[in-house]
Design an enzyme around this catalytic site. Structure first.
Site, mmCIF file in Angstrom:
data_model
loop_
_atom_site.group_PDB
_atom_site.id
_atom_site.type_symbol
_atom_site.label_atom_id
_atom_site.label_comp_id
_atom_site.label_asym_id
_atom_site.label_seq_id
_atom_site.Cartn_x
_atom_site.Cartn_y
_atom_site.Cartn_z
ATOM 1 N N PRO A 121 0.784 -1.240 0.000
ATOM 2 C CA PRO A 121 0.000 0.000 0.000
ATOM 3 C C PRO A 121 0.816 1.290 0.000
ATOM 4 O O PRO A 121 0.253 2.358 0.168
ATOM 5 C CB PRO A 121 -0.800 -0.119 1.295
ATOM 6 C CG PRO A 121 0.114 -0.862 2.217
ATOM 7 C CD PRO A 121 0.850 -1.845 1.346
ATOM 8 N N GLY A 122 2.130 1.196 -0.132
ATOM 9 C CA GLY A 122 2.929 2.398 -0.343
ATOM 10 C C GLY A 122 3.748 2.894 0.827
ATOM 11 O O GLY A 122 4.401 3.939 0.719
ATOM 12 N N GLY A 123 3.757 2.168 1.935
ATOM 13 C CA GLY A 123 4.524 2.613 3.094
ATOM 14 C C GLY A 123 6.004 2.746 2.801
ATOM 15 O O GLY A 123 6.644 3.746 3.165
ATOM 16 N N LYS A 124 6.571 1.760 2.133
ATOM 17 C CA LYS A 124 8.005 1.799 1.839
ATOM 18 C C LYS A 124 8.315 2.790 0.725
ATOM 19 O O LYS A 124 9.376 3.420 0.722
ATOM 20 C CB LYS A 124 8.496 0.395 1.494
ATOM 21 C CG LYS A 124 8.345 -0.611 2.635
ATOM 22 C CD LYS A 124 8.892 -1.976 2.253
ATOM 23 C CE LYS A 124 8.634 -3.010 3.339
ATOM 24 N NZ LYS A 124 7.192 -3.329 3.475
ATOM 25 N N ASP A 177 3.298 -5.440 -13.516
ATOM 26 C CA ASP A 177 3.657 -6.717 -12.926
ATOM 27 C C ASP A 177 5.171 -6.878 -12.986
ATOM 28 O O ASP A 177 5.762 -6.831 -14.071
ATOM 29 C CB ASP A 177 2.968 -7.848 -13.702
ATOM 30 C CG ASP A 177 3.101 -9.197 -13.021
ATOM 31 O OD1 ASP A 177 3.991 -9.343 -12.156
ATOM 32 O OD2 ASP A 177 2.324 -10.101 -13.345
ATOM 33 N N ASP A 198 10.096 -6.012 -2.513
ATOM 34 C CA ASP A 198 9.360 -6.577 -1.374
ATOM 35 C C ASP A 198 8.342 -7.555 -1.958
ATOM 36 O O ASP A 198 7.182 -7.206 -2.188
ATOM 37 C CB ASP A 198 8.682 -5.453 -0.585
ATOM 38 C CG ASP A 198 8.042 -5.944 0.700
ATOM 39 O OD1 ASP A 198 8.196 -7.129 1.029
ATOM 40 O OD2 ASP A 198 7.367 -5.133 1.364
ATOM 41 N N CYS A 245 8.179 -10.494 4.367
ATOM 42 C CA CYS A 245 7.747 -10.549 5.764
ATOM 43 C C CYS A 245 7.477 -12.005 6.129
ATOM 44 O O CYS A 245 6.472 -12.333 6.757
ATOM 45 C CB CYS A 245 6.525 -9.655 6.013
ATOM 46 S SG CYS A 245 5.116 -9.983 4.941
#
Length: 435
Positions: A257-260, A304, A323, A376
């Site tokens: 969702p764009g945190g990194k 992709d 990620d 993760c």
């Protein structure tokens, strides 16, 4: 809406997860509006608790039922899970747990099962000590994880597997990432404490702050203006390790969702040239929202990582954050339904997908550039073994030993495990392309 029984909604939610293999996050997004605002926290608590302890409460239900309930009473089986969770693991009063759970039969139009459910829950109440003790006979019920996963952990971490399982059953702390290009971490920590929000600095990521107790994000000072974001400390290490520089061309290859993505921009004072892609266009909405709140700029596109030819312009990147999609076994404490949704076959399929994405992404990296592989997950087949395989195949790649004060150096990257009052499970491997 006031007559909606939250335990009935919790039972129906658990059936969606257990029987229909739906994500608990998605199920709660649909079910939460059905209950009053004051009950939404309880609904989440019940569903998370039942998912976290499903293997033990399901085993208890089998012991307590003389014979399986008929198919029409499947919701009653789910109510039994909800009731047993409350009695075995929560601090909800036993009186409320039993009465409200039994009363939910009426809402589900299964009144005739009230007596059965009441009798079973009261029997557990009487025999709790003995029944809970019986759970220790099996690793599955003792540690509340699926058998296939425990088997993999035992093989990979014979000295640590119990601790990994135990940590995964604890509630994760709320961790913030301070927008340090706007303000110093110590400055924001002082602001929090001045607003009577107790907090302390994280130990490993330079931007991390832990709250003593979770709170609504909009109660955080200047959250809407981009003062901070909610992000686990292990995830915050990604930008710290990648070390983005102003004006470098950087790819976040699986960004939603764009945190990194946002952290990379913050770490470069919003001066890196960042492209954020994700295969799922609907998830990119969150990327746009996060960038807008934090007042950051990036090129966001649906793409992709397996098929760069469909979106990449051929201009290589200085740095790539990869990620990759993974089993998420390092974040089970945040998403306990993972234990109910993942299967052993998923792991090998994911490892193959990760290897393919890694090889395709390598072709987009400049000579002399760096690629940070991240998951993760705590499973070596997705992590160190994947990197070992890649290094054997790709003679232009070399690995850098990470200087982190947490985690275990596997020789092919650093493995982090979930820790109490600290970070989630994560894996990082920093690869450099020969100049």
């Amino acid at each position: 809406m006031t007559d909606i029984n939250v335990r009935g909604i919790a039972a129906l939610s658990m059936l969606k997860v257990v029987d229909n293999k739906k994500s608990l996050t998605g199920v709660l997004a649909y079910q939460s509006p059905k209950v009053v605002d004051t009950d939404r926290g309880l609904l989440q608590h019940l569903c998370f608790g039942c998912s976290r302890h499903f293997f033990s409460i399901n085993a208890l239900s089998k012991i307590l039922l003389q014979k399986p309930l008929p198919e029409e009473a499947r919701p009653v089986q789910a109510l039994l899970w909800v009731g047993l969770y409350q009695l075995a693991y929560s601090d909800i009063s036993e009186h409320a747990a039993i009465n409200e759970t039994v009363e939910a039969c009426s809402q589900l139009k299964l009144e005739k099962y009230k007596g059965v459910l009441n009798a079973i829950l009261r029997r557990f109440q009487r025999e709790k000590s003995e029944l809970m003790s019986s759970l220790k006979d099996s690793d599955v019920t003792r540690y509340d994880h699926p058998k296939w996963y425990i088997k993999l952990l035992k093989k990979s971490y014979p000295e640590q597997w119990q601790e990994i399982c135990e940590q995964a059953n604890l509630q994760a702390p709320m961790c913030l990432r301070v927008s340090t290009y706007k303000q110093d971490r110590e400055e924001y920590l002082l602001t929090l404490n001045n607003n009577e929000i107790k907090a302390s600095n994280g130990k490993y990521a330079l931007t991390s702050i832990y709250l003593n107790a979770p709170c609504d994000v909009y109660k955080l000072p200047n959250f809407a203006e981009g003062s901070c974001s909610v992000q686990d400390e292990a995830a915050q290490l990604a930008a710290q390790i990648l070390a983005p520089q102003p004006h470098e061309k950087i790819l976040d290859a699986c960004s939603a969702p764009g945190g990194k993505t946002c952290h990379i921009l913050e770490a470069s004072n919003n001066q890196a040239i960042v492209t954020a892609i994700d295969a799922d266009e609907t998830r990119l909405v969150r990327v746009h929202e996060n960038l807008a709140r934090l007042n950051l700029s990036a090129t966001v596109k649906q793409g992709d990582a397996q098929n760069p030819e469909t979106w990449w312009d051929g201009d290589a990147f200085d740095r790539i954050l990869l990620d990759v999609p993974c089993s998420a076994t390092g974040v089970i404490r945040r998403h306990p339904d993972i234990k109910l949704l993942r299967q052993k076959a998923d792991i090998d399929n994911l490892a193959n997908l990760q290897q393919e994405i890694l090889q395709k992404s390598w072709s987009m990296l400049k000579p002399g550039g760096t690629l940070l592989y991240a998951t993760c997950s705590v499973l070596p087949v997705e992590n160190s073994q994947n990197i070992e395989t890649f290094l054997a195949l790709e003679n232009t790649a070399s690995i850098t030993t990470l200087d982190l004060s947490t985690g275990v150096d596997t020789g092919f990257g650093t493995q982090l495990f979930p820790m109490a009052n600290s970070h989630d499970g994560f894996f990082y491997a920093l690869l450099t392309k020969q100049a």
